[in-house]
Motif scaffolding. Sequence first.
Motif, PDB file in Angstrom:
ATOM      1  N   UNK A   1       3.506   4.958   4.248  1.00 16.64           N
ATOM      2  CA  UNK A   1       4.005   5.789   5.340  1.00 16.64           C
ATOM      3  C   UNK A   1       4.868   6.927   4.851  1.00 16.64           C
ATOM      4  N   UNK A   2       5.735   6.633   3.854  1.00 13.52           N
ATOM      5  CA  UNK A   2       6.561   7.704   3.275  1.00 13.52           C
ATOM      6  C   UNK A   2       5.686   8.764   2.632  1.00 13.52           C
ATOM      7  N   UNK A   3       4.628   8.327   1.958  1.00 13.24           N
ATOM      8  CA  UNK A   3       3.718   9.279   1.336  1.00 13.24           C
ATOM      9  C   UNK A   3       3.017  10.162   2.343  1.00 13.24           C
ATOM     10  N   UNK A   4       2.615   9.577   3.475  1.00 13.00           N
ATOM     11  CA  UNK A   4       1.962  10.372   4.524  1.00 13.00           C
ATOM     12  C   UNK A   4       2.907  11.452   5.038  1.00 13.00           C
ATOM     13  N   UNK A   5       4.149  11.058   5.347  1.00 16.99           N
ATOM     14  CA  UNK A   5       5.121  12.026   5.851  1.00 16.99           C
ATOM     15  C   UNK A   5       5.402  13.097   4.815  1.00 16.99           C
TER      16      UNK A   5
ATOM     17  N   UNK B   1      -5.552  -2.413  10.608  1.00  9.37           N
ATOM     18  CA  UNK B   1      -6.157  -1.095  10.398  1.00  9.37           C
ATOM     19  C   UNK B   1      -6.263  -0.321  11.709  1.00  9.37           C
ATOM     20  N   UNK B   2      -6.713  -0.986  12.771  1.00  9.67           N
ATOM     21  CA  UNK B   2      -6.882  -0.302  14.048  1.00  9.67           C
ATOM     22  C   UNK B   2      -5.530   0.003  14.680  1.00  9.67           C
ATOM     23  N   UNK B   3      -4.607  -0.965  14.628  1.00  9.12           N
ATOM     24  CA  UNK B   3      -3.300  -0.773  15.259  1.00  9.12           C
ATOM     25  C   UNK B   3      -2.537   0.387  14.648  1.00  9.12           C
ATOM     26  N   UNK B   4      -2.697   0.590  13.349  1.00  7.13           N
ATOM     27  CA  UNK B   4      -2.014   1.704  12.687  1.00  7.13           C
ATOM     28  C   UNK B   4      -2.861   2.969  12.720  1.00  7.13           C
ATOM     29  N   UNK B   5      -4.161   2.808  12.543  1.00  9.93           N
ATOM     30  CA  UNK B   5      -5.033   3.977  12.419  1.00  9.93           C
ATOM     31  C   UNK B   5      -5.151   4.791  13.687  1.00  9.93           C
ATOM     32  N   UNK B   6      -5.215   4.135  14.853  1.00 13.97           N
ATOM     33  CA  UNK B   6      -5.385   4.881  16.100  1.00 13.97           C
ATOM     34  C   UNK B   6      -4.162   5.734  16.422  1.00 13.97           C
ATOM     35  N   UNK B   7      -2.936   5.200  16.377  1.00 12.42           N
ATOM     36  CA  UNK B   7      -1.776   6.082  16.567  1.00 12.42           C
ATOM     37  C   UNK B   7      -1.690   7.181  15.520  1.00 12.42           C
ATOM     38  N   UNK B   8      -2.072   6.860  14.273  1.00 12.12           N
ATOM     39  CA  UNK B   8      -2.038   7.892  13.230  1.00 12.12           C
ATOM     40  C   UNK B   8      -3.011   9.022  13.564  1.00 12.12           C
ATOM     41  N   UNK B   9      -4.155   8.676  14.136  1.00 15.13           N
ATOM     42  CA  UNK B   9      -5.125   9.701  14.538  1.00 15.13           C
ATOM     43  C   UNK B   9      -4.551  10.577  15.637  1.00 15.13           C
TER      44      UNK B   9
ATOM     45  N   UNK C   1       3.319  -6.601   1.077  1.00 13.90           N
ATOM     46  CA  UNK C   1       2.583  -5.877   2.108  1.00 13.90           C
ATOM     47  C   UNK C   1       3.503  -4.901   2.837  1.00 13.90           C
ATOM     48  N   UNK C   2       4.697  -5.376   3.215  1.00 14.56           N
ATOM     49  CA  UNK C   2       5.638  -4.502   3.910  1.00 14.56           C
ATOM     50  C   UNK C   2       6.052  -3.325   3.028  1.00 14.56           C
ATOM     51  N   UNK C   3       6.314  -3.616   1.733  1.00 15.68           N
ATOM     52  CA  UNK C   3       6.708  -2.532   0.825  1.00 15.68           C
ATOM     53  C   UNK C   3       5.579  -1.521   0.656  1.00 15.68           C
ATOM     54  N   UNK C   4       4.356  -2.021   0.525  1.00 14.80           N
ATOM     55  CA  UNK C   4       3.221  -1.116   0.363  1.00 14.80           C
ATOM     56  C   UNK C   4       3.003  -0.232   1.581  1.00 14.80           C
ATOM     57  N   UNK C   5       3.072  -0.822   2.779  1.00 14.61           N
ATOM     58  CA  UNK C   5       2.896  -0.026   3.996  1.00 14.61           C
ATOM     59  C   UNK C   5       4.020   0.989   4.156  1.00 14.61           C
ATOM     60  N   UNK C   6       5.240   0.590   3.792  1.00 15.59           N
ATOM     61  CA  UNK C   6       6.371   1.516   3.886  1.00 15.59           C
ATOM     62  C   UNK C   6       6.185   2.702   2.943  1.00 15.59           C
TER      63      UNK C   6
ATOM     64  N   UNK D   1      -3.791   8.698   1.853  1.00 14.25           N
ATOM     65  CA  UNK D   1      -2.964   7.845   2.707  1.00 14.25           C
ATOM     66  C   UNK D   1      -3.755   6.692   3.306  1.00 14.25           C
ATOM     67  N   UNK D   2      -5.064   6.889   3.555  1.00 19.30           N
ATOM     68  CA  UNK D   2      -5.874   5.828   4.165  1.00 19.30           C
ATOM     69  C   UNK D   2      -6.516   4.911   3.124  1.00 19.30           C
ATOM     70  N   UNK D   3      -6.558   5.349   1.870  1.00 15.85           N
ATOM     71  CA  UNK D   3      -7.206   4.545   0.832  1.00 15.85           C
ATOM     72  C   UNK D   3      -6.588   3.154   0.685  1.00 15.85           C
ATOM     73  N   UNK D   4      -5.253   3.016   0.704  1.00 19.72           N
ATOM     74  CA  UNK D   4      -4.698   1.653   0.593  1.00 19.72           C
ATOM     75  C   UNK D   4      -5.131   0.731   1.728  1.00 19.72           C
ATOM     76  N   UNK D   5      -5.201   1.260   2.955  1.00 18.46           N
ATOM     77  CA  UNK D   5      -5.648   0.421   4.063  1.00 18.46           C
ATOM     78  C   UNK D   5      -7.110   0.027   3.889  1.00 18.46           C
ATOM     79  N   UNK D   6      -7.932   0.980   3.429  1.00 21.00           N
ATOM     80  CA  UNK D   6      -9.333   0.658   3.180  1.00 21.00           C
ATOM     81  C   UNK D   6      -9.487  -0.381   2.083  1.00 21.00           C
ATOM     82  N   UNK D   7      -8.702  -0.238   1.021  1.00 18.05           N
ATOM     83  CA  UNK D   7      -8.751  -1.220  -0.067  1.00 18.05           C
ATOM     84  C   UNK D   7      -8.308  -2.598   0.431  1.00 18.05           C
ATOM     85  N   UNK D   8      -7.305  -2.607   1.314  1.00 23.15           N
ATOM     86  CA  UNK D   8      -6.850  -3.880   1.878  1.00 23.15           C
ATOM     87  C   UNK D   8      -7.966  -4.542   2.668  1.00 23.15           C
ATOM     88  N   UNK D   9      -8.723  -3.752   3.432  1.00 23.23           N
ATOM     89  CA  UNK D   9      -9.839  -4.306   4.182  1.00 23.23           C
ATOM     90  C   UNK D   9     -10.926  -4.845   3.281  1.00 23.23           C
ATOM     91  N   UNK D  10     -11.234  -4.116   2.209  1.00 20.69           N
ATOM     92  CA  UNK D  10     -12.269  -4.571   1.274  1.00 20.69           C
ATOM     93  C   UNK D  10     -11.847  -5.881   0.606  1.00 20.69           C
TER      94      UNK D  10
END
Length: 283
Positions: A268-272, A88-96, A260-265, A229-238
């Motif tokens: 990411x496509x959804x964010x873009x 979450x942090x490794x992806x979230x900070x660059x995204x911010x 996991x890789x497919x979901x993150x991909x 876009x952040x909801x899946x990461x939050x759900x993963x943490x929960x």
Amino acid sequence: MSAAPVLTMVAVVVAVVIVPRRRVGRRVHDAGRGVVGSIPWVDERLDRAGLAADSRTGLRVWGLAVAVGVGTGLLVGGSTGAVVGALVVAVGLPAWVVGRGDRRHAAVVAGLPELLELWARSLRGGADLHRALHDVADPASATAATLLPVIERIDAGARLGEALDRWVAELGHPDAAIVRAVLRLGDATGVATASALERAAATLRDRASMRAELAALTAQTRVSALVISLAPLGFLGVVGVADPDTARVLFTTGWGRLCLAAGLTLDGIGVVWMQRITTRVAA
């Protein structure tokens, strides 16, 4: 799990990785000058985002944040929580950082009306266009500093119009094209240039007000896109905290890693995709 290993790890990162460094305010990038150990594209991204840090400082802060995420995850959810916290942090900070947009460019464009008014004031004081150009160019101002290369090109023998063409290409904003049109017309005719610059400044302020209003109208859409876009990461943490066994399958099995890789991909496509939609609406 004891908190001692986590606190020890964080302390080591703080003491060794995070070295106090001088904060860098506004940086001027010279093609022939670099900093040993720096990463140019990271420097450029941080500078565009308006963050007073170079790439080495940014990477140190990112490393500390990841360490804190790992430590927090270990305390809350064990090894699975550590993986989730780091992810979450490794992806979230660059995204911010990316989400901040081009703050430097926005500051330069926002200063164009004031720059035109200063130019007009210098012209009313008796200076010609070239003298006024030297008067308003100021390294301490983000906008006025962009005129320093224009002065260098003119001193090297270029015409004002040619130097302004390069300036507009570097800024890459329609407002800069308006400034160029007024200045080229004044350079060619020499008629009422100060008044034209003042009217152009008023026009640019009106355009900025329209952009601000449009940004306010589309703010809800941008926030919705961010939440989605952040909801899946939050759900993963929960899930990692509430059901470590399920999360362990996700991180330790082949099919789990594939999902996991497919979901993150896809995320990411959804964010873009959503960012392009909102940007297209604003344009």
